[in-house]
Write a protein that holds these residues in place. Structure first.
Motif, PDB file in Angstrom:
ATOM      1  N   UNK A  97       0.760  -1.045   0.080  1.00 36.57           N
ATOM      2  CA  UNK A  97       0.127  -0.409  -0.163  1.00 36.57           C
ATOM      3  C   UNK A  97       0.960   1.299   0.394  1.00 36.57           C
ATOM      4  N   UNK A  98       2.360   1.080   0.160  1.00 37.28           N
ATOM      5  CA  UNK A  98       3.028   2.848  -0.040  1.00 37.28           C
ATOM      6  C   UNK A  98       4.262   2.400  -0.971  1.00 37.28           C
ATOM      7  N   UNK A  99       3.628   1.248  -1.233  1.00 34.32           N
ATOM      8  CA  UNK A  99       4.767   1.496  -2.645  1.00 34.32           C
ATOM      9  C   UNK A  99       5.310   0.385  -3.249  1.00 34.32           C
ATOM     10  N   UNK A 100       6.151   0.027  -3.513  1.00 34.58           N
ATOM     11  CA  UNK A 100       6.706  -0.915  -4.766  1.00 34.58           C
ATOM     12  C   UNK A 100       8.361  -1.535  -3.850  1.00 34.58           C
ATOM     13  N   UNK A 132       4.820   6.680  -6.763  1.00 37.20           N
ATOM     14  CA  UNK A 132       4.820   5.656  -5.563  1.00 37.20           C
ATOM     15  C   UNK A 132       6.718   5.732  -5.238  1.00 37.20           C
ATOM     16  N   UNK A 133       6.561   5.027  -4.353  1.00 32.90           N
ATOM     17  CA  UNK A 133       8.267   5.293  -3.268  1.00 32.90           C
ATOM     18  C   UNK A 133       8.828   3.649  -4.459  1.00 32.90           C
ATOM     19  N   UNK A 134      10.333   3.797  -3.755  1.00 33.35           N
ATOM     20  CA  UNK A 134      10.531   2.323  -3.805  1.00 33.35           C
ATOM     21  C   UNK A 134      11.400   1.828  -2.709  1.00 33.35           C
ATOM     22  N   UNK A 135      11.290   0.710  -2.309  1.00 36.23           N
ATOM     23  CA  UNK A 135      12.126   0.582  -1.146  1.00 36.23           C
ATOM     24  C   UNK A 135      13.184  -0.434  -2.030  1.00 36.23           C
ATOM     25  N   UNK A 176       5.635   6.865 -11.967  1.00 36.63           N
ATOM     26  CA  UNK A 176       6.663   8.445 -11.809  1.00 36.63           C
ATOM     27  C   UNK A 176       6.925   7.678 -10.115  1.00 36.63           C
ATOM     28  N   UNK A 177       8.395   7.496 -10.106  1.00 32.98           N
ATOM     29  CA  UNK A 177       9.133   7.591  -8.145  1.00 32.98           C
ATOM     30  C   UNK A 177       9.018   8.388  -8.300  1.00 32.98           C
ATOM     31  N   UNK A 178       9.212   8.565  -6.365  1.00 30.56           N
ATOM     32  CA  UNK A 178       9.044   9.806  -6.117  1.00 30.56           C
ATOM     33  C   UNK A 178      10.427   9.521  -4.922  1.00 30.56           C
ATOM     34  N   UNK A 179      10.338   8.375  -4.526  1.00 32.81           N
ATOM     35  CA  UNK A 179      11.620   8.196  -3.933  1.00 32.81           C
ATOM     36  C   UNK A 179      12.302   7.033  -3.948  1.00 32.81           C
ATOM     37  N   UNK A 180      13.820   6.693  -3.512  1.00 29.05           N
ATOM     38  CA  UNK A 180      14.300   5.730  -3.974  1.00 29.05           C
ATOM     39  C   UNK A 180      14.581   5.523  -2.630  1.00 29.05           C
ATOM     40  N   UNK A 181      14.601   4.139  -1.486  1.00 36.58           N
ATOM     41  CA  UNK A 181      15.189   3.681  -0.716  1.00 36.58           C
ATOM     42  C   UNK A 181      16.065   2.672   0.062  1.00 36.58           C
ATOM     43  N   UNK A 182      17.204   2.663   0.041  1.00 40.31           N
ATOM     44  CA  UNK A 182      17.840   1.728   0.318  1.00 40.31           C
ATOM     45  C   UNK A 182      17.717   0.947   1.839  1.00 40.31           C
ATOM     46  N   UNK A 183      17.814  -0.179   1.933  1.00 37.91           N
ATOM     47  CA  UNK A 183      17.095  -0.919   3.177  1.00 37.91           C
ATOM     48  C   UNK A 183      18.241  -0.742   3.928  1.00 37.91           C
ATOM     49  N   UNK A 184      19.219  -0.486   3.371  1.00 34.81           N
ATOM     50  CA  UNK A 184      20.277  -0.694   4.668  1.00 34.81           C
ATOM     51  C   UNK A 184      20.652   0.638   5.081  1.00 34.81           C
ATOM     52  N   UNK A 227      14.898  12.727   3.589  1.00 32.95           N
ATOM     53  CA  UNK A 227      14.359  11.820   4.197  1.00 32.95           C
ATOM     54  C   UNK A 227      12.873  11.829   3.681  1.00 32.95           C
ATOM     55  N   UNK A 228      12.254  10.326   2.735  1.00 32.16           N
ATOM     56  CA  UNK A 228      11.564   9.645   2.128  1.00 32.16           C
ATOM     57  C   UNK A 228      10.306   8.660   3.448  1.00 32.16           C
ATOM     58  N   UNK A 229       8.954   9.142   3.577  1.00 32.94           N
ATOM     59  CA  UNK A 229       8.625   7.937   3.428  1.00 32.94           C
ATOM     60  C   UNK A 229       6.401   7.886   3.658  1.00 32.94           C
ATOM     61  N   UNK A 230       6.180   7.034   3.886  1.00 29.58           N
ATOM     62  CA  UNK A 230       4.955   6.771   3.420  1.00 29.58           C
ATOM     63  C   UNK A 230       4.016   7.349   4.221  1.00 29.58           C
TER      64      UNK A 230
END
Length: 247
Positions: A11-14, A47-50, A75-83, A132-135
């Protein structure tokens, strides 16, 4: 090839799970194939991308973005690296914080866990190059300096100065707002509407809505929101809360 890349929708992205073994070229081809197959299902969304399973360099992340944009309408609004440090901040449940005083509503008492479920809190200033990016909605206890970026699917509340970039309602929520003790951004965006500082030379400016607000101090907090298709800035206080949130 089929197992080198896995796409999971939330629900918060991909969530993009990458095999750490194969070459990056092989991974990139598999990403193109997977997103091409899922393009119709994913539709046209922000969408956000993790990223999970594999550490990517900045240039590799840009290549991934290009492939996704080429093979889908996303449209990818943010990319978050899990590390990354910020991903750990987002997962942090703020241990040791004192309980917050919250009002009683018709739904009963609001607990600290309710607040944490709907917002993340970052303590400190954001400097140039920091993002900083967050759902969830974002609360920042500090300043956002020029060159820093804040992206939220909900609203953004900055208990300090906003002089960088802020993007609220990244999934298209036009009711999201951006509030700061001093709101003088380089650029802000709410859903699909973009505006820049009134002092900037080119681009759509933030409209300033000046009112004499009873019980609101003249130099108090400021808030940006969408009104009649434009981003408007005004004082954040009791009058705004009554008119915008009906409280």
């Amino acid at each position: 090839m089929e197992q080198t890349v896995t796409i999971k929708g939330t629900k918060s992205g991909i969530i993009l799970v990458l095999d750490p073994g194969p070459s990056f070229d092989c991974i990139l081809k598999s990403i193109a194939e997977k997103f091409g197959e899922a393009a119709t299902f994913l539709g046209k969304n922000n969408m956000g991308l993790l990223i999970r399973g594999r550490k990517l360099s900045d240039s590799e992340m840009q290549e991934v973005l290009k492939v996704i944009e080429k093979t889908t309408d996303l449209t990818i609004t943010c990319i978050i690296d899990e590390e990354s440090d910020y991903e750990r901040v987002f997962s942090d449940k703020l241990p040791g914080d004192e309980p917050l005083e919250t009002p009683v509503t018709d739904a009963g008492d609001i607990s600290l866990s309710d607040i944490q479920d709907n917002a993340i809190v970052y303590k400190g200033n954001l400097r140039s190059g920091q993002d900083i990016s967050s759902d969830k909605s974002i609360i920042i206890l500090g300043d956002v300096k020029p060159g820093a970026n804040v992206t939220s699917y909900g609203s953004i509340f900055i208990l300090g100065e906003l002089r960088g970039n802020a993007f609220a309602g990244a999934m298209g929520d036009k009711r999201s707002v951006i509030m700061a003790l001093e709101l003088d951004p380089i650029q802000i965006r709410i859903a699909e509407t973009i505006a820049i500082s009134p002092d900037a030379e080119k681009g759509t400016k933030i409209k300033i809505k000046r009112k004499k607000l009873l019980k609101d101090t003249e130099n108090g907090p400021e808030v940006a929101y969408i009104e009649n298709g434009h981003i408007v800035k005004t004082s954040y206080g009791s009058t705004f809360l009554r008119q915008f949130y009906k409280i």
